[in-house]
Design a protein around this motif. Structure first.
Motif, PDB file in Angstrom:
ATOM      1  N   PRO A  69     -13.525  16.411   0.488  1.00  0.00           N
ATOM      2  CA  PRO A  69     -13.925  15.044   0.865  1.00  0.00           C
ATOM      3  C   PRO A  69     -14.007  14.090  -0.317  1.00  0.00           C
ATOM      4  O   PRO A  69     -13.825  12.875  -0.149  1.00  0.00           O
ATOM      5  CB  PRO A  69     -15.300  15.249   1.505  1.00  0.00           C
ATOM      6  N   ASP A  70     -14.257  14.609  -1.517  1.00  0.00           N
ATOM      7  CA  ASP A  70     -14.326  13.751  -2.705  1.00  0.00           C
ATOM      8  C   ASP A  70     -12.964  13.158  -3.066  1.00  0.00           C
ATOM      9  O   ASP A  70     -12.892  12.203  -3.863  1.00  0.00           O
ATOM     10  CB  ASP A  70     -14.867  14.546  -3.899  1.00  0.00           C
ATOM     11  N   GLU A  71     -11.897  13.738  -2.518  1.00  0.00           N
ATOM     12  CA  GLU A  71     -10.550  13.222  -2.807  1.00  0.00           C
ATOM     13  C   GLU A  71     -10.219  11.977  -1.989  1.00  0.00           C
ATOM     14  O   GLU A  71      -9.234  11.293  -2.257  1.00  0.00           O
ATOM     15  CB  GLU A  71      -9.508  14.320  -2.539  1.00  0.00           C
ATOM     16  N   LEU A  72     -11.006  11.697  -0.974  1.00  0.00           N
ATOM     17  CA  LEU A  72     -10.762  10.539  -0.107  1.00  0.00           C
ATOM     18  C   LEU A  72     -11.288   9.268  -0.769  1.00  0.00           C
ATOM     19  O   LEU A  72     -12.490   9.097  -0.969  1.00  0.00           O
ATOM     20  CB  LEU A  72     -11.446  10.757   1.248  1.00  0.00           C
ATOM     21  N   LEU A  73     -10.391   8.360  -1.104  1.00  0.00           N
ATOM     22  CA  LEU A  73     -10.773   7.119  -1.786  1.00  0.00           C
ATOM     23  C   LEU A  73     -11.023   5.970  -0.824  1.00  0.00           C
ATOM     24  O   LEU A  73     -11.877   5.111  -1.063  1.00  0.00           O
ATOM     25  CB  LEU A  73      -9.686   6.704  -2.785  1.00  0.00           C
ATOM     26  N   GLU A  74     -10.280   5.942   0.267  1.00  0.00           N
ATOM     27  CA  GLU A  74     -10.344   4.772   1.150  1.00  0.00           C
ATOM     28  C   GLU A  74      -9.906   5.130   2.559  1.00  0.00           C
ATOM     29  O   GLU A  74      -8.972   5.926   2.745  1.00  0.00           O
ATOM     30  CB  GLU A  74      -9.434   3.675   0.571  1.00  0.00           C
ATOM     31  N   THR A  75     -10.583   4.556   3.555  1.00  0.00           N
ATOM     32  CA  THR A  75     -10.167   4.691   4.952  1.00  0.00           C
ATOM     33  C   THR A  75     -10.139   3.308   5.591  1.00  0.00           C
ATOM     34  O   THR A  75     -10.865   2.398   5.184  1.00  0.00           O
ATOM     35  CB  THR A  75     -11.129   5.596   5.759  1.00  0.00           C
ATOM     36  N   SER A  76      -9.297   3.156   6.609  1.00  0.00           N
ATOM     37  CA  SER A  76      -9.246   1.904   7.364  1.00  0.00           C
ATOM     38  C   SER A  76      -8.740   2.193   8.770  1.00  0.00           C
ATOM     39  O   SER A  76      -8.154   3.259   9.031  1.00  0.00           O
ATOM     40  CB  SER A  76      -8.349   0.871   6.666  1.00  0.00           C
ATOM     41  N   VAL A  77      -8.974   1.261   9.675  1.00  0.00           N
ATOM     42  CA  VAL A  77      -8.539   1.395  11.064  1.00  0.00           C
ATOM     43  C   VAL A  77      -7.608   0.237  11.388  1.00  0.00           C
ATOM     44  O   VAL A  77      -7.894  -0.922  11.061  1.00  0.00           O
ATOM     45  CB  VAL A  77      -9.751   1.403  12.029  1.00  0.00           C
ATOM     46  N   GLU A  78      -6.494   0.547  12.037  1.00  0.00           N
ATOM     47  CA  GLU A  78      -5.481  -0.460  12.355  1.00  0.00           C
ATOM     48  C   GLU A  78      -5.128  -0.382  13.833  1.00  0.00           C
ATOM     49  O   GLU A  78      -4.965   0.713  14.389  1.00  0.00           O
ATOM     50  CB  GLU A  78      -4.233  -0.201  11.498  1.00  0.00           C
ATOM     51  N   LYS A  79      -5.017  -1.532  14.475  1.00  0.00           N
ATOM     52  CA  LYS A  79      -4.618  -1.600  15.888  1.00  0.00           C
ATOM     53  C   LYS A  79      -3.237  -2.232  15.984  1.00  0.00           C
ATOM     54  O   LYS A  79      -2.993  -3.319  15.453  1.00  0.00           O
ATOM     55  CB  LYS A  79      -5.610  -2.447  16.683  1.00  0.00           C
ATOM     56  N   TYR A 117      -5.564   5.519  12.131  1.00  0.00           N
ATOM     57  CA  TYR A 117      -6.456   5.715  10.992  1.00  0.00           C
ATOM     58  C   TYR A 117      -5.601   5.810   9.733  1.00  0.00           C
ATOM     59  O   TYR A 117      -4.618   6.555   9.706  1.00  0.00           O
ATOM     60  CB  TYR A 117      -7.266   7.003  11.143  1.00  0.00           C
ATOM     61  N   LYS A 118      -5.994   5.085   8.680  1.00  0.00           N
ATOM     62  CA  LYS A 118      -5.225   5.086   7.429  1.00  0.00           C
ATOM     63  C   LYS A 118      -6.096   5.603   6.287  1.00  0.00           C
ATOM     64  O   LYS A 118      -7.305   5.354   6.233  1.00  0.00           O
ATOM     65  CB  LYS A 118      -4.722   3.678   7.120  1.00  0.00           C
ATOM     66  N   LEU A 151      -0.930   9.169   0.639  1.00  0.00           N
ATOM     67  CA  LEU A 151      -1.282   8.164   1.638  1.00  0.00           C
ATOM     68  C   LEU A 151      -1.038   8.795   3.006  1.00  0.00           C
ATOM     69  O   LEU A 151      -0.071   9.547   3.187  1.00  0.00           O
ATOM     70  CB  LEU A 151      -0.407   6.921   1.491  1.00  0.00           C
ATOM     71  N   ALA A 152      -1.906   8.499   3.973  1.00  0.00           N
ATOM     72  CA  ALA A 152      -1.744   9.098   5.297  1.00  0.00           C
ATOM     73  C   ALA A 152      -2.099   8.091   6.384  1.00  0.00           C
ATOM     74  O   ALA A 152      -2.906   7.177   6.168  1.00  0.00           O
ATOM     75  CB  ALA A 152      -2.607  10.342   5.422  1.00  0.00           C
ATOM     76  N   LYS A 153      -1.472   8.291   7.530  1.00  0.00           N
ATOM     77  CA  LYS A 153      -1.720   7.422   8.690  1.00  0.00           C
ATOM     78  C   LYS A 153      -1.596   8.286   9.938  1.00  0.00           C
ATOM     79  O   LYS A 153      -0.595   9.003  10.106  1.00  0.00           O
ATOM     80  CB  LYS A 153      -0.701   6.286   8.705  1.00  0.00           C
TER      81      LYS A 153
END
Length: 277
Positions: free
Chosen positions: A206-216, A223-224, A239-241
């Motif tokens: 979980p420490d590797e996760l820098l940023e999350t966002s939600v896109e419609k 989820y990005k 990067l993942a989506k």
């Protein structure tokens, strides 16, 4: 005084050495019989050899014809196999930006799409990228239409810019509710905790996760993620989506090492943003 000579009872068995003292007598019948038989035997051997030769030729032609019919089937790659050429040679140019081409997956591209387990998806690529081959065990080809574990749909790479892949996971692996939306599965953090190893290629912290966002996008929610993964097999930058549709969660991953990231961060983010199901 009359001369007495011994006459064999079976003249047909006389050998080539005669006991007769007369030189005017014809050759014994057996000598003529043997020569005749030898000629016939020689002729039979020749005919047999010719017959065998013809049979061998017919057999070889038959095998060649059978091989010609079977080999194309054996050599023909599955439609999800890689094309060893740059994608710009066969994918259409993106009308809004000629520096990219558009990949639209259809049922002919992967086993899961043909089985209806994954809905068609699309994303953009630089024209110099190439499609990579996917091992049968990773493609999901062996388990469709009921795969229990995630599988790799497609994968593309450029040695200077990085790598992208689409990973599909059965919805039942993440929730017991059929046809769930991604919001019903859980938060972005919960989803990446389950699918993180398929982003990194090994483990997820979980420490590797820098940023999350939600896109419609229309009715579809995505989820990005931005991850820094120094120990990942896929690369130190990922990067993942992700989104859910039907019975599957589909995950798009763009990966790069430090050198590639410096040159292609902007390109990889554009590819990530373009991904749609």
């Amino acid at each position: 005084m009359a001369t007495t000579s011994t006459v064999p009872r079976f003249p047909s068995l006389i050998s080539s050495t005669s006991t007769s003292t007369s030189t005017s007598n014809p050759k014994p019948p057996q000598l003529h019989f043997k020569a005749h038989n030898a000629a016939r035997f020689s002729q039979q051997i020749s005919q047999s050899s010719l017959t065998l030769s013809l049979r061998r030729e017919v057999l070889l032609k038959g095998l060649a014809a059978a091989a010609g019919a079977v080999l194309p089937l054996l050599k023909a790659p599955p439609s999800f196999a890689a094309k060893e050429v740059e994608v710009g040679s066969y994918l259409p140019t993106l009308p809004s930006d000629p520096s990219f081409v558009l990949f639209k997956a259809s049922p002919k591209d992967t086993p899961a799409l043909r089985a209806g387990n994954v809905q068609p998806y699309q994303f953009i690529l630089p024209p110099t990228w190439k499609q990579l081959r996917i091992a049968n065990i990773l493609s999901g080809n062996y388990c469709q239409p009921k795969c229990a574990e995630p599988w790799v749909e497609v994968k593309f790479e450029d040695e200077k810019q990085g790598k992208v892949q689409v990973v599909a996971s059965p919805l039942i692996r993440l929730t017991n509710k059929p046809n769930s939306s991604i919001e019903e599965i859980g938060s972005p953090e919960k989803l990446i905790a389950s699918l993180g190893p398929f982003v990194t290629g090994n483990t997820y912290d979980p420490d590797e996760l820098l940023e999350t966002s939600v896109e419609k996008l229309g009715d579809q929610t995505y989820y990005k993620y931005v991850l820094e993964t120094p120990f990942a097999l896929t690369g130190s930058h990922n990067l993942a989506k992700a989104t859910a549709k039907g019975n599957t969660v589909v995950l798009f991953v763009a990966s790069a090492n430090d050198k590639q990231w410096k040159a292609s961060e902007k390109t990889l983010k554009a590819m990530l943003d373009s991904f749609q199901v």
